[in-house]
Write a protein that holds these residues in place. Sequence first.
Motif, mmCIF file in Angstrom:
data_model
loop_
_atom_site.group_PDB
_atom_site.id
_atom_site.type_symbol
_atom_site.label_atom_id
_atom_site.label_comp_id
_atom_site.label_asym_id
_atom_site.label_seq_id
_atom_site.Cartn_x
_atom_site.Cartn_y
_atom_site.Cartn_z
ATOM 1 N N LEU A 14 0.859 -1.414 0.137
ATOM 2 C CA LEU A 14 0.052 0.128 0.112
ATOM 3 C C LEU A 14 0.755 1.293 -0.062
ATOM 4 O O LEU A 14 0.529 2.325 -0.648
ATOM 5 N N VAL A 15 1.960 1.206 0.876
ATOM 6 C CA VAL A 15 2.854 2.381 0.846
ATOM 7 C C VAL A 15 3.533 2.750 -0.553
ATOM 8 O O VAL A 15 3.392 3.822 -1.184
ATOM 9 N N VAL A 16 3.729 1.652 -1.320
ATOM 10 C CA VAL A 16 4.191 1.464 -2.786
ATOM 11 C C VAL A 16 3.087 2.334 -3.314
ATOM 12 O O VAL A 16 3.283 3.240 -4.235
ATOM 13 N N GLY A 17 1.880 1.976 -3.380
ATOM 14 C CA GLY A 17 0.815 2.368 -4.057
ATOM 15 C C GLY A 17 0.583 4.077 -3.750
ATOM 16 O O GLY A 17 0.420 4.732 -4.656
ATOM 17 N N LEU A 18 0.847 4.440 -2.432
ATOM 18 C CA LEU A 18 0.787 5.816 -2.150
ATOM 19 C C LEU A 18 1.802 6.597 -2.806
ATOM 20 O O LEU A 18 1.556 7.845 -3.418
ATOM 21 N N VAL A 19 2.985 5.846 -2.838
ATOM 22 C CA VAL A 19 4.199 6.736 -3.600
ATOM 23 C C VAL A 19 3.644 7.012 -5.018
ATOM 24 O O VAL A 19 3.967 7.802 -5.652
ATOM 25 N N LEU A 40 -16.214 -0.868 0.272
ATOM 26 C CA LEU A 40 -16.463 -1.473 -1.245
ATOM 27 C C LEU A 40 -17.105 -0.421 -2.006
ATOM 28 O O LEU A 40 -16.895 -0.127 -3.183
ATOM 29 N N ILE A 41 -18.277 0.212 -1.286
ATOM 30 C CA ILE A 41 -19.065 1.207 -1.921
ATOM 31 C C ILE A 41 -18.232 2.537 -2.375
ATOM 32 O O ILE A 41 -18.149 2.940 -3.312
ATOM 33 N N ALA A 42 -17.201 2.709 -1.369
ATOM 34 C CA ALA A 42 -16.299 3.920 -1.683
ATOM 35 C C ALA A 42 -15.554 3.556 -2.988
ATOM 36 O O ALA A 42 -15.209 4.391 -3.685
ATOM 37 N N ALA A 43 -15.131 2.349 -2.811
ATOM 38 C CA ALA A 43 -14.096 1.871 -4.171
ATOM 39 C C ALA A 43 -15.002 1.625 -5.469
ATOM 40 O O ALA A 43 -14.372 1.364 -6.383
ATOM 41 N N GLY A 44 -16.334 1.724 -5.474
ATOM 42 C CA GLY A 44 -17.055 2.066 -6.580
ATOM 43 C C GLY A 44 -17.716 0.539 -6.835
ATOM 44 O O GLY A 44 -17.917 0.441 -8.137
ATOM 45 N N ILE A 45 -18.112 -0.065 -6.057
ATOM 46 C CA ILE A 45 -18.803 -1.464 -6.206
ATOM 47 C C ILE A 45 -20.253 -1.284 -6.942
ATOM 48 O O ILE A 45 -20.945 -0.724 -6.131
ATOM 49 N N ALA A 91 -10.264 9.171 -9.339
ATOM 50 C CA ALA A 91 -11.164 8.926 -7.958
ATOM 51 C C ALA A 91 -10.251 8.737 -6.746
ATOM 52 O O ALA A 91 -10.390 9.696 -5.806
ATOM 53 N N ILE A 92 -8.841 8.122 -7.249
ATOM 54 C CA ILE A 92 -8.366 7.665 -5.833
ATOM 55 C C ILE A 92 -7.529 9.186 -5.371
ATOM 56 O O ILE A 92 -7.240 9.199 -4.069
ATOM 57 N N ALA A 93 -6.967 9.711 -6.471
ATOM 58 C CA ALA A 93 -6.223 10.877 -5.958
ATOM 59 C C ALA A 93 -7.172 12.043 -5.398
ATOM 60 O O ALA A 93 -6.586 12.609 -4.453
#
Lengths: 128, 247, 112
Positions: free
Chosen positions: A41-46, A123-128, C46-48
């Motif tokens: 996840l940290v890699v993802g944030l970077v 899940l809803i926030a992620a767009g499911i 969206a994520i950003a």
Amino acid sequence: MSRRPYIRKVERSWWLRQPRYVLYMIRELTSLFVGLYCALLVVGLVRLSQGQAAWDGFVAAFSSPLGVAFQLACLTFAIYHSVTWFALTPKAMPLMMKDEPVPGIVIVAAHYAAWAAVSIVVLIAAGI
Amino acid sequence: MSETITLEVLRYHPETDSEPHFQRYTVPYRDDWVVLDALNHVKDHLDATLSYRWSCHMAVCGSCGMTINNEPKLSCHTFLRDYRGGVIRVEPLDHFPIERDLVIVMDSFMDKLSSVKPWLIPRQDRPLSAGEYLQKPGELQAFHQYTQCINCLLCYAACPQIGLNEDFVGPAALALAHRYNLDSRDGGKDARAEVVASNQGIWECTFVGACSEVCPKQVDPAAAIQQTKISASVDWLKDLLTPGAHR
Amino acid sequence: MARSNKPLLWLPFAGGGLVAALITPVLILITGVLVPLGILHLRYEAIAAFAHNPIGKVILFGAVALPAWHAAHRLRMTAHDLGLGGGFAIKTACYGIAGLLILVAAVALLAI
């Protein structure tokens, strides 16, 4: 009569001597996979901070067969962490309601309900 | 020929042995016998040199703790019928020095027990004329299960952290400290914290939970320790944010 | 014997354990199953946007930092259980790596 107490050595493999200790070790090692996933996840944030191209590369990487295999392992251990954590919570935080102890199973059930609720929200926030 | 069962018992006589060794005995099998009955049979009829502790024979005195087939148990509380047809291996409790045969040296535990100040420390001095403490049933229930410890040491034998660090204060002592900390008559939590909240106290525990699993009295020392971790952490935060204020 | 400062390490460990238990599985479900299967798409915009929002930053930081600390503390204790010494090297490695991850996460989030 002289005393000579005998001291038995504890072996490094002590945790293999009984199933309860093996399960304990597995329980503790769930944190390795939780930690490794946090690193992902940290890699993802970077990558997110580096722009669209970097982010898309990150998504492609974790969607690869290797990425999925690694994450499935993480998911298995993360679920085992959740199950064991909830099971232990009533012991750490006993609740009293009107001078009667709240049954442990109620505390556990409340955690599962929270787990479901949080999961659905994410899940809803992620767009499911 | 009536049915028999085999005991494999760890022997150690410091005057003659350099190391412990196993010795087998064949004893009568009886449905209502416990391992302690089998050991008494050995001592009475087969080998009078066998040494072991026991007293009440009813799981209240805590004297007869032993490792039976790799599990810490009270020998008076372990039935032969659960091992029928097999060999019963009897050894002294793990994690303690062996004094002789099945007798362990428990001095370290006695020191740990007294170190947690297991007595009521009143918040204020009360004159006799003030009368008794009054305690509601709910207040008694809050700590009652932690009063049930019979000091049998099965929890110390089961605890891997005791195995790795003999200076760990340990489950029973910490459960007893919790019993007093929870008692409405007591005001000694801070006094006990020197030992209880030290690095050799609650913080050595990693919540393996084996202690509570083997406890013959359902004291649940693991729960006691986790609850103490939370209350000690709250006290630590209070101390950090308002130094000296809550003492 | 003196009162330990372990609560400094233990409180975030306990919080991280709860966060890991409640949030980490669904996150792995998303990134490890739903996105690879094409059921969900984590679009950059969206994520950003979520990470740009201060509350979003706090949530993302909490979801990453607390479980990372939890893992560090637990692995340190487990290393001791496995006889790998409870010494300075293990402590530095565990809390150091976690600290680094947390720092990088904070810097990345602040840059979004």
